[in-house]
Design a protein around this motif. Structure first.
Motif, PDB file in Angstrom:
ATOM      1  N   ASP A  24       0.832  -1.205   0.000  1.00  0.00           N
ATOM      2  CA  ASP A  24       0.000   0.000   0.000  1.00  0.00           C
ATOM      3  C   ASP A  24       0.869   1.257   0.000  1.00  0.00           C
ATOM      4  O   ASP A  24       0.575   2.234  -0.700  1.00  0.00           O
ATOM      5  CB  ASP A  24      -0.923   0.006   1.219  1.00  0.00           C
ATOM      6  N   THR A  25       1.934   1.245   0.804  1.00  0.00           N
ATOM      7  CA  THR A  25       2.849   2.392   0.823  1.00  0.00           C
ATOM      8  C   THR A  25       3.486   2.592  -0.539  1.00  0.00           C
ATOM      9  O   THR A  25       3.566   3.713  -1.048  1.00  0.00           O
ATOM     10  CB  THR A  25       3.947   2.181   1.873  1.00  0.00           C
ATOM     11  N   MET A  26       3.944   1.503  -1.140  1.00  0.00           N
ATOM     12  CA  MET A  26       4.564   1.601  -2.454  1.00  0.00           C
ATOM     13  C   MET A  26       3.578   2.148  -3.484  1.00  0.00           C
ATOM     14  O   MET A  26       3.914   3.010  -4.304  1.00  0.00           O
ATOM     15  CB  MET A  26       5.071   0.233  -2.903  1.00  0.00           C
ATOM     16  N   GLU A  27       2.336   1.669  -3.431  1.00  0.00           N
ATOM     17  CA  GLU A  27       1.317   2.136  -4.383  1.00  0.00           C
ATOM     18  C   GLU A  27       1.013   3.616  -4.172  1.00  0.00           C
ATOM     19  O   GLU A  27       0.872   4.382  -5.130  1.00  0.00           O
ATOM     20  CB  GLU A  27       0.048   1.305  -4.235  1.00  0.00           C
ATOM     21  N   ASN A  28       0.939   4.036  -2.920  1.00  0.00           N
ATOM     22  CA  ASN A  28       0.660   5.438  -2.628  1.00  0.00           C
ATOM     23  C   ASN A  28       1.779   6.354  -3.117  1.00  0.00           C
ATOM     24  O   ASN A  28       1.543   7.532  -3.405  1.00  0.00           O
ATOM     25  CB  ASN A  28       0.459   5.635  -1.118  1.00  0.00           C
ATOM     26  N   LEU A  29       2.984   5.820  -3.214  1.00  0.00           N
ATOM     27  CA  LEU A  29       4.115   6.603  -3.704  1.00  0.00           C
ATOM     28  C   LEU A  29       4.285   6.480  -5.212  1.00  0.00           C
ATOM     29  O   LEU A  29       5.285   6.934  -5.769  1.00  0.00           O
ATOM     30  CB  LEU A  29       5.400   6.167  -3.006  1.00  0.00           C
ATOM     31  N   GLY A  30       3.305   5.869  -5.863  1.00  0.00           N
ATOM     32  CA  GLY A  30       3.357   5.753  -7.314  1.00  0.00           C
ATOM     33  C   GLY A  30       4.265   4.654  -7.809  1.00  0.00           C
ATOM     34  O   GLY A  30       4.719   4.680  -8.958  1.00  0.00           O
ATOM     35  N   MET A  31       4.556   3.665  -6.957  1.00  0.00           N
ATOM     36  CA  MET A  31       5.458   2.587  -7.339  1.00  0.00           C
ATOM     37  C   MET A  31       4.707   1.267  -7.447  1.00  0.00           C
ATOM     38  O   MET A  31       3.897   0.932  -6.589  1.00  0.00           O
ATOM     39  CB  MET A  31       6.590   2.449  -6.312  1.00  0.00           C
TER      40      MET A  31
END
Length: 597
Positions: A331-338
């Motif tokens: 989720d953190t990675m997705e929120n950072l556009g990754m």
């Protein structure tokens, strides 16, 4: 408290959905924040509005990084990136006020129990610029760790694996080593260079094909067996250190050799008066290259690099820590556009910095105290000028930079044939029309298994036509200079069926390729380029051109030929192995092309 009133208020207009959402979110908490601030003694008139505006500046940047966000909780990693971006974009006095405003706002959320995130996240965010134990700190300053003495710093820097690798590679270069015309180490030199930076690898035999190289897939390597590579740039750590040495002015690279500059003495001689300063600069240069210098053309590279820059910057401030578990959180990675690939690349890069002694990752990410100034300097180069001061990694195949294009465009079916070869050698390629000539250069190199040892150019219109090629000081060989190949797309030059251009590689052997547009195809979701057909083995580098290649083929297959043993040894051929010039492995070419994109 005072601020430059030409600052955040003038930036209040919204230009995107994320900025509009940020304004609405800040407006929602503004009344409660204003009431809380008005109870602060000695607050100047108008200061509350300025504080709210400053919070809005940070919120607008944060919302771009984390779409599903609010202003009553912040993810530490994304928050660090947002503060980094703001610090680089604002005037110094505005930056100081914004830091004061954000700290004040966090105190408001904490005291009023308005913080909706975890207490651990709140602590992480606070440590970016606030030390609870320092009651006398200047509220507008960042609280960096107490700097070590010069002797302590030198001992700490010299004790890192990074410093050892940098010095070891310089020592290995000695008076000089052999390089290709593109500035990469020759294959015969790779084994020694790799060992100097702790890697076990060696260059492939001349013209070795992928299917002929035992253990090319690293997963199949026996323990201790060397990785066989076709270029030094298949070893990222070696390539980064090489670029840092060149960008820092410690090596000069000519057309055939690399040699150390006088600056090297300051690195290798620990008693040199400039040793510490030289080591600082070289390590900062490496960090710039390592984080922002990679030129792989893939959509996950840029997001991973931006996240790493923010992560390192945040971890360097006030000894702050970011939980390692965040790097594993989808989720953190997705929120950072990754996506998954970007997250994997970020974790691999951070693990490399841990091995080099730059960071520790025992539960949390921490920058080694002696390296904090170098990290801030290196990441400041990126956020301060958009990366312009960051050295770019050299690459044997430079397919361009930036994310892969995803918008629908026509596809082009090209036939790329090497002229004067017998039997014929050609490839049929289907690629996006918006790829540049610089990217087409990389595609052709991979398609014929060239190693990019030599110069090249594209030509449109024949002898008196227009030429395109790489531009820059390293390619300035006199007038006329070619047009920039990275500034024109294939579709701009090949517009109708049967249109053609030429591509010449190695002006000595003079490998001339005719590139013909066979068909224009409608857009379809597919790789940026793929090989759909072809014939013939890619000729060996430095074999003397088309006639020379025919002679090589004849010699290696004829035991009675006077050059039989010499050429077989030159190509690295084993006993009983024959060379079939008609051999063509389309799947192998597609595999090589996939590595470019």
């Amino acid at each position: 408290m005072a601020k430059n009133n030409n600052g955040s208020k003038a930036r209040a207009s919204t230009t995107s959905v994320s900025e509009r959402r940020a304004v609405l979110a800040v407006d929602a908490v503004a009344p409660a924040f204003s009431a809380w601030c008005n109870n602060m003694p000695g607050l100047p008139e108008g200061a509350v509005e300025d504080l709210i505006d400053a919070v809005g500046v940070v919120a607008s940047v944060y919302f771009k990084l984390v779409p599903a966000s609010d202003v009553t909780s912040f993810e530490p990693l994304a928050f660090g990136q947002a503060m980094t971006a703001v610090a680089s974009a604002e005037a110094e006095e505005d930056t100081e006020f914004i830091f004061v405003a954000i700290r004040t706002y966090l105190q408001f959320l904490e005291e009023t129990k308005g913080w909706t995130g975890s207490q651990e996240d709140l602590g992480q965010v606070f440590t970016l610029f606030y030390d609870d134990d320092d009651d006398d700190a200047d509220p507008g300053e960042l609280d960096l760790p107490e700097p070590p003495s010069a002797d302590e710093e030198l001992a700490a820097l010299s004790g890192t694996q990074l410093a050892a690798h940098l010095s070891s590679l310089l020592q290995w270069i000695g008076e000089s080593k052999q390089v290709t015309s593109t500035g990469a180490l020759k294959l015969a030199e790779i084994e020694g260079a790799a060992a100097a930076v702790g890697l076990v690898a060696k260059g492939a035999a001349r013209n070795a094909k992928r299917q002929h190289i035992p253990g090319f897939n690293t997963e199949s390597l026996e323990p201790g067996a060397p990785l066989i590579v076709k270029t030094m740039h298949e070893l990222p750590l070696l390539s980064k250190i090489w670029a840092a040495l060149e960008g820092g002015g410690f090596i000069d690279i000519g057309s055939t050799k690399v040699w150390p500059t006088p600056n090297t003495e300051a690195i290798l001689n620990h008693g040199h008066p400039a040793h510490l300063a030289a080591l600082r600069g070289l390590m900062a240069n490496f960090l710039s290259v390592s984080v922002m210098g990679e030129q792989e053309w893939a959509p996950w590279v840029a997001p991973a690099a931006e996240a790493q820059a923010g992560l390192l910057y945040a971890a360097a401030l006030a000894g702050s820590t970011i939980r390692v578990s965040l790097l594993e959180n989808p989720d953190t990675m997705e929120n950072l556009g990754m996506d998954e690939f970007a997250g994997r690349l970020l974790r691999r890069r951070m693990a490399e910095l841990e091995e080099l002694g730059v960071v520790t990752m025992d539960g949390a990410v921490r920058v080694q105290p002696a390296l904090v100034p170098m990290v801030l300097l290196a990441m400041g180069r990126h956020v301060g000028d958009g990366g312009g001061a960051v050295p770019r990694l050299p690459g044997s195949v430079n397919v361009g930079s930036g994310p892969a294009p995803t918008h629908p465009v026509p596809l082009l079916q090209l036939k790329v044939a090497i002229e004067e070869t017998k039997p014929p050698v050609w490839r049929r390629l289907v690629l996006r029309s918006d790829l540049t000539l610089a990217q087409l250069h990389g595609i052709i190199q991979a398609s014929f298994e060239w190693l990019d040892y030599h110069l090249h150019e594209f030509n449109v219109g024949g002898y008196n036509g227009t030429t395109y090629g790489p531009v820059g000081p390293e390619y300035d060989f006199g007038d006329p200079m070619p047009h920039d190949e990275s500034a024109v797309t294939v579709g701009q030059l090949l517009k109708a069926e049967k249109d053609h251009i030429s591509y010449t590689y190695d002006f000595g052997d003079n490998w001339r390729h005719r590139i013909t547009l066979e068909k224009i195809l409608p857009f379809a979701p597919s790789p940026a380029v793929r090989c759909t057909g072809g014939r013939g083995m890619g000729p060996a580098e430095d074999c003397g051109g088309a006639w020379g290649w025919q002679n090589v083929v004849t010699a290696v297959n004829d035991p009675a030929h006077q050059e039989h043993a010499e050429y077989r040894d030159w190509l690295g051929m084993g006993q009983g192995e024959t060379l079939d010039p008609k051999e063509f492995d389309r799947a192998g070419v597609d595999e090589d092309l996939a590595e470019l994109f």
